[in-house]
Motif scaffolding. Structure first.
Motif, PDB file in Angstrom:
ATOM      1  N   GLY A 277       0.819  -1.187  -0.114  1.00 51.97           N
ATOM      2  CA  GLY A 277       0.061  -0.184   0.046  1.00 51.97           C
ATOM      3  C   GLY A 277       0.936   1.194  -0.074  1.00 51.97           C
ATOM      4  N   GLU A 278       0.301   2.280  -0.416  1.00 52.39           N
ATOM      5  CA  GLU A 278       0.926   3.579  -0.511  1.00 52.39           C
ATOM      6  C   GLU A 278       1.179   4.187   0.799  1.00 52.39           C
ATOM      7  OE1 GLU A 278       2.193   4.850  -3.528  1.00 52.39           O
ATOM      8  OE2 GLU A 278       1.640   3.076  -4.329  1.00 52.39           O
ATOM      9  N   SER A 279       0.025   4.304   1.543  1.00 50.03           N
ATOM     10  CA  SER A 279       0.161   4.607   2.975  1.00 50.03           C
ATOM     11  C   SER A 279      -0.598   3.930   4.001  1.00 50.03           C
ATOM     12  CB  SER A 279      -0.661   6.099   2.741  1.00 50.03           C
ATOM     13  OG  SER A 279      -2.180   5.740   2.669  1.00 50.03           O
ATOM     14  N   PRO A 280      -0.301   4.180   5.172  1.00 54.59           N
ATOM     15  CA  PRO A 280      -0.789   3.043   6.396  1.00 54.59           C
ATOM     16  C   PRO A 280      -2.391   3.283   6.353  1.00 54.59           C
ATOM     17  CG  PRO A 280       0.859   4.917   7.346  1.00 54.59           C
ATOM     18  CD  PRO A 280       0.721   5.292   5.742  1.00 54.59           C
ATOM     19  N   ARG A 281      -2.808   4.419   5.863  1.00 51.88           N
ATOM     20  CA  ARG A 281      -4.453   4.231   5.703  1.00 51.88           C
ATOM     21  C   ARG A 281      -4.804   3.457   4.753  1.00 51.88           C
ATOM     22  NH1 ARG A 281      -8.282   9.833   4.875  1.00 51.88           N
ATOM     23  NH2 ARG A 281     -10.236   8.545   5.151  1.00 51.88           N
ATOM     24  N   GLU A 282      -4.297   3.347   3.630  1.00 53.82           N
ATOM     25  CA  GLU A 282      -4.633   2.450   2.577  1.00 53.82           C
ATOM     26  C   GLU A 282      -4.410   1.149   3.055  1.00 53.82           C
ATOM     27  OE1 GLU A 282      -2.937   1.242  -1.857  1.00 53.82           O
ATOM     28  OE2 GLU A 282      -3.099   3.406  -1.457  1.00 53.82           O
ATOM     29  N   ILE A 283      -3.247   0.820   3.535  1.00 52.06           N
ATOM     30  CA  ILE A 283      -2.982  -0.417   4.219  1.00 52.06           C
ATOM     31  C   ILE A 283      -4.079  -1.018   5.020  1.00 52.06           C
ATOM     32  CG2 ILE A 283      -1.344  -1.964   5.443  1.00 52.06           C
ATOM     33  CD1 ILE A 283       0.889  -0.310   4.437  1.00 52.06           C
ATOM     34  N   LEU A 284      -4.232  -0.188   6.003  1.00 54.22           N
ATOM     35  CA  LEU A 284      -5.336  -0.519   7.033  1.00 54.22           C
ATOM     36  C   LEU A 284      -6.712  -0.750   6.349  1.00 54.22           C
ATOM     37  CD1 LEU A 284      -6.179  -0.603   9.932  1.00 54.22           C
ATOM     38  CD2 LEU A 284      -6.656   1.796   9.885  1.00 54.22           C
ATOM     39  N   ARG A 285      -7.109   0.021   5.314  1.00 50.51           N
ATOM     40  CA  ARG A 285      -8.330  -0.312   4.781  1.00 50.51           C
ATOM     41  C   ARG A 285      -8.334  -1.439   3.916  1.00 50.51           C
ATOM     42  NH1 ARG A 285      -9.613   0.047  -0.434  1.00 50.51           N
ATOM     43  NH2 ARG A 285     -11.793   0.353  -1.202  1.00 50.51           N
ATOM     44  N   THR A 286      -7.396  -1.866   3.260  1.00 54.87           N
ATOM     45  CA  THR A 286      -7.141  -3.275   2.773  1.00 54.87           C
ATOM     46  C   THR A 286      -7.040  -4.348   3.727  1.00 54.87           C
ATOM     47  OG1 THR A 286      -5.754  -2.349   0.976  1.00 54.87           O
ATOM     48  CG2 THR A 286      -5.674  -4.808   1.259  1.00 54.87           C
ATOM     49  N   LEU A 287      -6.402  -3.940   4.938  1.00 54.09           N
ATOM     50  CA  LEU A 287      -6.361  -5.155   6.301  1.00 54.09           C
ATOM     51  C   LEU A 287      -7.827  -5.447   6.670  1.00 54.09           C
ATOM     52  CD1 LEU A 287      -4.945  -6.804   8.062  1.00 54.09           C
ATOM     53  CD2 LEU A 287      -4.421  -4.662   9.399  1.00 54.09           C
ATOM     54  N   VAL A 288      -8.609  -4.249   6.763  1.00 56.08           N
ATOM     55  CA  VAL A 288      -9.939  -4.596   7.307  1.00 56.08           C
ATOM     56  C   VAL A 288     -10.778  -5.287   6.130  1.00 56.08           C
ATOM     57  CG1 VAL A 288     -12.005  -3.292   7.653  1.00 56.08           C
ATOM     58  CG2 VAL A 288     -10.033  -2.325   8.936  1.00 56.08           C
ATOM     59  N   LEU A 289     -10.560  -5.010   4.943  1.00 55.43           N
ATOM     60  CA  LEU A 289     -11.220  -5.742   3.826  1.00 55.43           C
ATOM     61  C   LEU A 289     -11.007  -7.265   3.851  1.00 55.43           C
ATOM     62  CD1 LEU A 289     -11.366  -3.269   0.910  1.00 55.43           C
ATOM     63  CD2 LEU A 289     -13.329  -3.690   2.450  1.00 55.43           C
ATOM     64  N   GLN A 290      -9.685  -7.420   4.281  1.00 55.18           N
ATOM     65  CA  GLN A 290      -9.447  -8.768   4.042  1.00 55.18           C
ATOM     66  C   GLN A 290      -9.947  -9.691   5.216  1.00 55.18           C
ATOM     67  OE1 GLN A 290      -5.215  -9.358   3.881  1.00 55.18           O
ATOM     68  NE2 GLN A 290      -5.062  -8.651   1.628  1.00 55.18           N
ATOM     69  N   LYS A 291      -9.916  -8.702   6.570  1.00 51.53           N
ATOM     70  CA  LYS A 291     -10.370  -9.422   7.780  1.00 51.53           C
ATOM     71  C   LYS A 291     -11.907  -9.444   7.792  1.00 51.53           C
ATOM     72  CE  LYS A 291      -6.211 -10.656   8.877  1.00 51.53           C
ATOM     73  NZ  LYS A 291      -5.914 -12.055   8.882  1.00 51.53           N
ATOM     74  N   LEU A 292     -12.736  -9.073   6.825  1.00 51.37           N
ATOM     75  CA  LEU A 292     -14.179  -8.834   7.084  1.00 51.37           C
ATOM     76  C   LEU A 292     -14.747 -10.348   7.353  1.00 51.37           C
ATOM     77  CD1 LEU A 292     -15.376  -6.488   4.472  1.00 51.37           C
ATOM     78  CD2 LEU A 292     -15.686  -6.321   7.021  1.00 51.37           C
TER      79      LEU A 292
END
Length: 162
Positions: free
Chosen positions: A125-140
């Motif tokens: 991810g480009e930023s911690p925010r983008e990584i967090l968003r992707t992480l939340v989607l993966q952990k749904l």
């Protein structure tokens, strides 16, 4: 404390609760097994036979990588144990599963920010925010399983009675 017989199954008062497992708990246990199985299948599909061998070889090069590799295997086995134990009404399994999800998510978040390795256990991810968003989607899916185990009244009551 009498035993009843249902065909070839002997039912005693202590085993009675296992026969009355709520559907939501059954769905959560099945989801845990399917999610972990699919995770492994997709990982092996992504890496292939040669890549899997190289990953294992690379994972035993240093003590820290070996620890991460063995810990990830242990987490998978613990989650499978949790799935089967949930069907038996184990309160401990519910909390252990929550703990495994916290540990795995925390490590994935840290590895993605550059505080851990190997690269396989990180999110680009480009930023911690983008990584967090992707992480939340993966952990749904994991969050849905946790909701099935902790929120519905039937699930809470089932684990309280055990």
């Amino acid at each position: 404390m009498e035993e009843e017989s249902l065909g070839f199954i002997k039912v005693s008062p202590s085993s009675h609760a296992r026969l009355n497992t709520p559907a939501l708990v059954q769905m959560a246990a099945l989801a845990i097994l399917l999610i972990r199985g699919l995770d492994l299948l997709l990982l092996f599909n992504t890496l292939g036979v040669r890549g899997t061998g190289e990953f294992i070889h690379r994972s035993v090069q240093t003590w820290s990588l070996t620890l991460v590799f063995l810990s990830s295997l242990a987490l998978v086995f613990i989650e499978v144990w949790c799935a089967f134990s949930l069907l038996k009404g184990s309160r401990r399994a519910r909390w252990v599963y929550l703990l495994t999800r916290i540990v795995a998510t925390g490590y994935l978040w840290a590895a993605s920010l550059g505080y851990g390795y190997p690269e396989l256990f990180s999110i680009a991810g480009e930023s911690p925010r983008e990584i967090l968003r992707t992480l939340v989607l993966q952990k749904l899916p994991d969050m849905l399983v946790l909701l099935l185990l902790f929120v519905p009244a039937s699930s809470r009551r089932f684990f309280r009675l055990q």
